[in-house]
Design a protein around this motif. Structure first.
Motif, PDB file in Angstrom:
ATOM      1  N   ARG A 138       0.833  -1.195   0.000  1.00 51.34           N
ATOM      2  CA  ARG A 138       0.000   0.000   0.000  1.00 51.34           C
ATOM      3  C   ARG A 138       0.884   1.267   0.000  1.00 51.34           C
ATOM      4  N   GLY A 139       0.395   2.298  -0.670  1.00 49.02           N
ATOM      5  CA  GLY A 139       1.058   3.601  -0.543  1.00 49.02           C
ATOM      6  C   GLY A 139       2.281   3.791  -1.414  1.00 49.02           C
ATOM      7  N   ILE A 140       2.437   2.982  -2.452  1.00 47.08           N
ATOM      8  CA  ILE A 140       3.597   3.150  -3.327  1.00 47.08           C
ATOM      9  C   ILE A 140       3.211   3.712  -4.697  1.00 47.08           C
ATOM     10  N   GLY A 141       1.919   3.966  -4.902  1.00 44.04           N
ATOM     11  CA  GLY A 141       1.503   4.614  -6.145  1.00 44.04           C
ATOM     12  C   GLY A 141       1.009   3.660  -7.219  1.00 44.04           C
ATOM     13  N   LYS A 142       0.393   2.570  -6.804  1.00 40.69           N
ATOM     14  CA  LYS A 142      -0.098   1.608  -7.798  1.00 40.69           C
ATOM     15  C   LYS A 142      -1.241   2.185  -8.637  1.00 40.69           C
ATOM     16  N   VAL A 143      -2.156   2.888  -7.951  1.00 37.79           N
ATOM     17  CA  VAL A 143      -3.289   3.450  -8.686  1.00 37.79           C
ATOM     18  C   VAL A 143      -2.807   4.547  -9.633  1.00 37.79           C
ATOM     19  N   GLU A 144      -1.908   5.376  -9.157  1.00 35.75           N
ATOM     20  CA  GLU A 144      -1.360   6.435 -10.011  1.00 35.75           C
ATOM     21  C   GLU A 144      -0.706   5.822 -11.249  1.00 35.75           C
ATOM     22  N   PHE A 145       0.001   4.727 -11.030  1.00 31.49           N
ATOM     23  CA  PHE A 145       0.659   4.066 -12.147  1.00 31.49           C
ATOM     24  C   PHE A 145      -0.378   3.489 -13.116  1.00 31.49           C
ATOM     25  N   ALA A 146      -1.413   2.876 -12.571  1.00 31.56           N
ATOM     26  CA  ALA A 146      -2.461   2.310 -13.424  1.00 31.56           C
ATOM     27  C   ALA A 146      -3.128   3.404 -14.246  1.00 31.56           C
ATOM     28  N   ARG A 147      -3.310   4.564 -13.632  1.00 36.35           N
ATOM     29  CA  ARG A 147      -3.903   5.688 -14.380  1.00 36.35           C
ATOM     30  C   ARG A 147      -2.989   6.116 -15.516  1.00 36.35           C
ATOM     31  N   TYR A 148      -1.719   6.105 -15.238  1.00 34.66           N
ATOM     32  CA  TYR A 148      -0.754   6.473 -16.281  1.00 34.66           C
ATOM     33  C   TYR A 148      -0.824   5.456 -17.428  1.00 34.66           C
ATOM     34  N   VAL A 149      -0.863   4.188 -17.066  1.00 34.63           N
ATOM     35  CA  VAL A 149      -0.963   3.131 -18.075  1.00 34.63           C
ATOM     36  C   VAL A 149      -2.257   3.310 -18.877  1.00 34.63           C
ATOM     37  N   GLY A 150      -3.346   3.622 -18.173  1.00 35.45           N
ATOM     38  CA  GLY A 150      -4.625   3.848 -18.848  1.00 35.45           C
ATOM     39  C   GLY A 150      -4.513   4.977 -19.863  1.00 35.45           C
ATOM     40  N   THR A 162     -10.857  -4.400 -24.939  1.00 37.79           N
ATOM     41  CA  THR A 162     -11.048  -3.892 -23.580  1.00 37.79           C
ATOM     42  C   THR A 162      -9.930  -4.405 -22.674  1.00 37.79           C
ATOM     43  N   VAL A 163      -9.369  -3.493 -21.887  1.00 34.16           N
ATOM     44  CA  VAL A 163      -8.324  -3.876 -20.938  1.00 34.16           C
ATOM     45  C   VAL A 163      -8.805  -3.554 -19.529  1.00 34.16           C
ATOM     46  N   PHE A 164      -8.886  -4.582 -18.718  1.00 36.13           N
ATOM     47  CA  PHE A 164      -9.207  -4.386 -17.299  1.00 36.13           C
ATOM     48  C   PHE A 164      -7.904  -4.314 -16.522  1.00 36.13           C
ATOM     49  N   ILE A 165      -7.795  -3.324 -15.642  1.00 42.47           N
ATOM     50  CA  ILE A 165      -6.642  -3.291 -14.740  1.00 42.47           C
ATOM     51  C   ILE A 165      -7.170  -3.300 -13.309  1.00 42.47           C
ATOM     52  N   LEU A 166      -6.911  -4.383 -12.611  1.00 47.42           N
ATOM     53  CA  LEU A 166      -7.308  -4.496 -11.209  1.00 47.42           C
ATOM     54  C   LEU A 166      -6.107  -4.102 -10.355  1.00 47.42           C
ATOM     55  N   ILE A 167      -6.361  -3.425  -9.251  1.00 44.03           N
ATOM     56  CA  ILE A 167      -5.263  -2.962  -8.412  1.00 44.03           C
ATOM     57  C   ILE A 167      -5.541  -3.383  -6.976  1.00 44.03           C
ATOM     58  N   THR A 168      -4.549  -3.936  -6.331  1.00 42.60           N
ATOM     59  CA  THR A 168      -4.774  -4.396  -4.946  1.00 42.60           C
ATOM     60  C   THR A 168      -3.486  -4.398  -4.129  1.00 42.60           C
ATOM     61  N   ARG A 179      -9.284   1.386 -28.063  1.00 44.41           N
ATOM     62  CA  ARG A 179      -9.327   0.590 -26.842  1.00 44.41           C
ATOM     63  C   ARG A 179     -10.310   1.156 -25.837  1.00 44.41           C
ATOM     64  N   ARG A 180     -10.578   0.283 -24.875  1.00 50.03           N
ATOM     65  CA  ARG A 180     -11.372   0.710 -23.736  1.00 50.03           C
ATOM     66  C   ARG A 180     -10.604   0.261 -22.497  1.00 50.03           C
ATOM     67  N   VAL A 181     -10.513   1.118 -21.498  1.00 56.28           N
ATOM     68  CA  VAL A 181      -9.719   0.795 -20.309  1.00 56.28           C
ATOM     69  C   VAL A 181     -10.571   0.939 -19.054  1.00 56.28           C
ATOM     70  N   ILE A 182     -10.537  -0.088 -18.230  1.00 54.32           N
ATOM     71  CA  ILE A 182     -11.318  -0.073 -16.986  1.00 54.32           C
ATOM     72  C   ILE A 182     -10.395  -0.354 -15.813  1.00 54.32           C
ATOM     73  N   LEU A 183     -10.329   0.603 -14.911  1.00 52.02           N
ATOM     74  CA  LEU A 183      -9.513   0.434 -13.699  1.00 52.02           C
ATOM     75  C   LEU A 183     -10.440   0.042 -12.547  1.00 52.02           C
ATOM     76  N   ILE A 184     -10.060  -0.954 -11.797  1.00 53.03           N
ATOM     77  CA  ILE A 184     -10.873  -1.384 -10.650  1.00 53.03           C
ATOM     78  C   ILE A 184      -9.988  -1.386  -9.413  1.00 53.03           C
ATOM     79  N   TYR A 185     -10.311  -0.522  -8.450  1.00 47.83           N
ATOM     80  CA  TYR A 185      -9.462  -0.448  -7.266  1.00 47.83           C
ATOM     81  C   TYR A 185     -10.231  -0.006  -6.025  1.00 47.83           C
ATOM     82  N   PRO A 186      -9.863  -0.454  -4.858  1.00 51.84           N
ATOM     83  CA  PRO A 186      -9.039  -1.637  -4.688  1.00 51.84           C
ATOM     84  C   PRO A 186      -9.853  -2.874  -5.073  1.00 51.84           C
ATOM     85  N   ALA A 187      -9.236  -3.753  -5.853  1.00 49.75           N
ATOM     86  CA  ALA A 187      -9.992  -4.902  -6.369  1.00 49.75           C
ATOM     87  C   ALA A 187     -10.453  -5.804  -5.239  1.00 49.75           C
TER      88      ALA A 187
END
Ligand SMILES: [Zn+2]
Length: 362
Positions: free
Chosen positions: A34-46, A179-185, A149-157
Motif C-alpha cells: 500500500r502507498g507506493i503509487g499503484k493506482v497512479e501508475f495504473a492511471r498512467y498506463v490507462g 477492452t483492458v481491465f486493470i485491477l489494483i490491490t 481501446r477501452r480501459v477499466i480500472l478497478i481499485y481496490p480490487a
C-alpha cells in the motif's frame, strides 16, 4: 495532490510493463504494498493505452483529444470502478484534474459523507457494489466510442465481495474486444482465484529507500526519514501521513503511552479518545508497534518506530514471544474486519485489552 507523470521509482515499473505486455492481455492485476503509487501508475498506463499520439516509448502525449478527455474526466472509453467512499475522496467526476485527490490509497475519513448541518445520511460504501459492475456490462455491450481501446480500472480490487467479483468474472471469461481491465490491490490473496487465473499479474515493488527519501524530501516533507520508516518505506503513504501528522500525532502519542505502559485503566481512557480515529489507523499503529517489539526481541531491530526505542526495548526484554505472535495474528484478522466495527470504542478497547493480556500486564 495528483501526480500525472510517473514518479521516479515508477520509471522502472513502466519499462518492465512495456517489456511484458507487447501482447497486451485483456486483464491485468497490479499488486504490491500500500502507498507506493499503484493506482497512479495504473492511471498512467490507462492514459498511455488510450492516447492517440503516444511517443516512441509508448508514453501518453498529454495534449491529444483522448488525453484531454481523461484529464477532464469524460473519456467515454475509460472507467474508474472504485468504492463510493474513495470516489468521494478523489472527486466524483474528475479522474485526473482535481487538485485534492491525494487519497488514492490512503484511508478514507469516517463520516466523509455526512451532509452539511451534521445530519448524517447513509455512509458511503467502502465496497465496490455489484451495480457498478452491472453498469459496466451495459457499457461493454456497445462498441467503443472511438473505435479504439477501452480501459477499466478497478481499485481496490479486494473491495469486491464474492457476488461482485463473480459478476466481474463473467466479463473476464468472455472479454469484450479491445477492452483492458486493470485491477489494483494491496492484497492479492483477497482476490478470488478464479479472477486471478484470468489476469496477468504485475508485481509493483516499493522504491529503494534513498529514492523514496529524496522524493519525499522534494515534496517538502520535513520529517521524511521518520515517516518513511513508519509507513514501511511507502512514499505516498508517508506523504499522506505527513499531511495528517498534526491531527493524528496527539492521538498516536496517547496510544504509545498505553502501549509503553500497558494497564487496564489507561486502556479504557485511551480507547475512548481513539474511538474518534479511524479504526484501520489504530490497528496499523498497534501492528507496527508489536512488530517492532518482536523485531527488537528477536533481531535487535526496530523498523517502524525508532523514536520509541527505549520503551520498545524495555517491553521486548520481558516479552513472551509466543503470546505476542498470537496477538499479532489476531491483529491481522482484526485488520480485515476493521471497516465495519459496530462500536469503535469497544473495538479499540478490545484491541488494547488483548495487547495487555499478550504482554501479561493485567
Ligand atoms: Zn495523448
Amino acid at each position: 495532490m495528483v501526480f500525472t507523470d510517473l514518479l521516479p521509482w515508477q520509471e522502472s515499473w513502466w519499462n518492465e510493463f512495456r517489456k511484458d505486455t507487447r501482447h497486451l492481455p485483456h486483464a491485468l492485476v497490479f499488486y504490491g504494498p500500500r502507498g507506493i503509487g499503484k493506482v497512479e501508475f495504473a492511471r498512467y498506463v490507462g492514459r498511455a493505452l488510450l492516447c492517440q499520439n503516444p511517443n516512441d516509448l509508448g508514453r501518453p502525449c498529454g495534449v491529444c483529444a483522448a488525453c484531454g478527455w481523461i484529464k477532464a474526466g469524460n473519456h467515454p472509453d475509460y472507467r474508474l470502478i472504485r468504492p463510493e467512499a474513495i470516489e468521494l475522496a478523489e472527486g466524483v467526476e474528475s479522474s485526473e484534474s482535481d487538485g485534492d485527490g491525494a487519497t488514492l490509497e490512503a484511508p478514507v475519513e469516517p463520516g466523509a459523507a455526512e451532509s452539511e448541518g451534521g445530519k448524517s445520511k447513509r455512509a458511503p460504501s467502502k465496497e465496490i457494489r455489484i451495480q457498478q459492475i452491472r453498469q459496466l456490462a451495459d457499457m461493454l455491450a456497445l462498441g467503443t466510442h472511438r473505435g479504439g481501446r477501452r480501459v477499466i480500472l478497478i481499485y481496490p480490487a479486494d473491495a469486491m465481495n464474492v457476488f461482485t467479483a463473480n459478476a466481474l468474472l463473467k466479463m473476464l471469461e468472455e472479454p469484450p474486444e479491445s477492452t483492458v481491465f486493470i485491477l489494483i490491490t494491496d492484497a492479492l490473496d483477497r482476490l478470488l482465484p478464479t479472477i486471478l487465473s484470468r489476469c496477468q499479474k504485475v508485481a509493483l515493488a516499493p522504491p529503494r529507500p534513498d529514492v523514496a527519501l529524496a522524493w519525499l524530501t522534494g515534496q517538502g516533507v520535513a520529517d521524511a526519514l521518520r515517516l518513511l520508516a513508519e509507513e514501511g518505506g511507502a512514499p505516498l503513504a508517508a506523504l499522506f501521513a505527513a499531511q495528517e501528522d498534526e491531527v493524528r500525532r496527539p492521538q498516536r502519542e496517547a496510544l504509545f503511552g498505553v502501549l509503553a505502559k500497558p494497564e487496564f485503566a489507561s486502556c479504557l481512557a485511551v480507547a475512548e479518545r481513539l474511538s474518534k480515529c479511524e479504526s484501520a489507523l489504530v490497528v496499523g499503529w498497534i501492528q507496527r508497534w508489536v512488530y517492532d517489539c518482536l523485531g527488537y526481541r528477536l533481531a535487535g531491530r526496530i523498523r517502524y518506530y525508532p523514536s520509541q526505542k527505549s520503551a520498545i526495548a524495555t517491553l521486548a526484554g520481558s516479552l513472551d514471544v509466543t503470546r505476542a505472535l498470537a496477538y499479532a495474528r489476531t491483529l491481522v484478522a482484526e485488520n480485515r474486519l476493521v471497516d465495519h466495527p459496530l462500536n469503535a470504542r469497544l473495538f479499540v478497547e478490545n484491541l488494547l485489552l488483548g495487547y495487555c493480556l499478550a504482554l501479561q500486564k493485567i
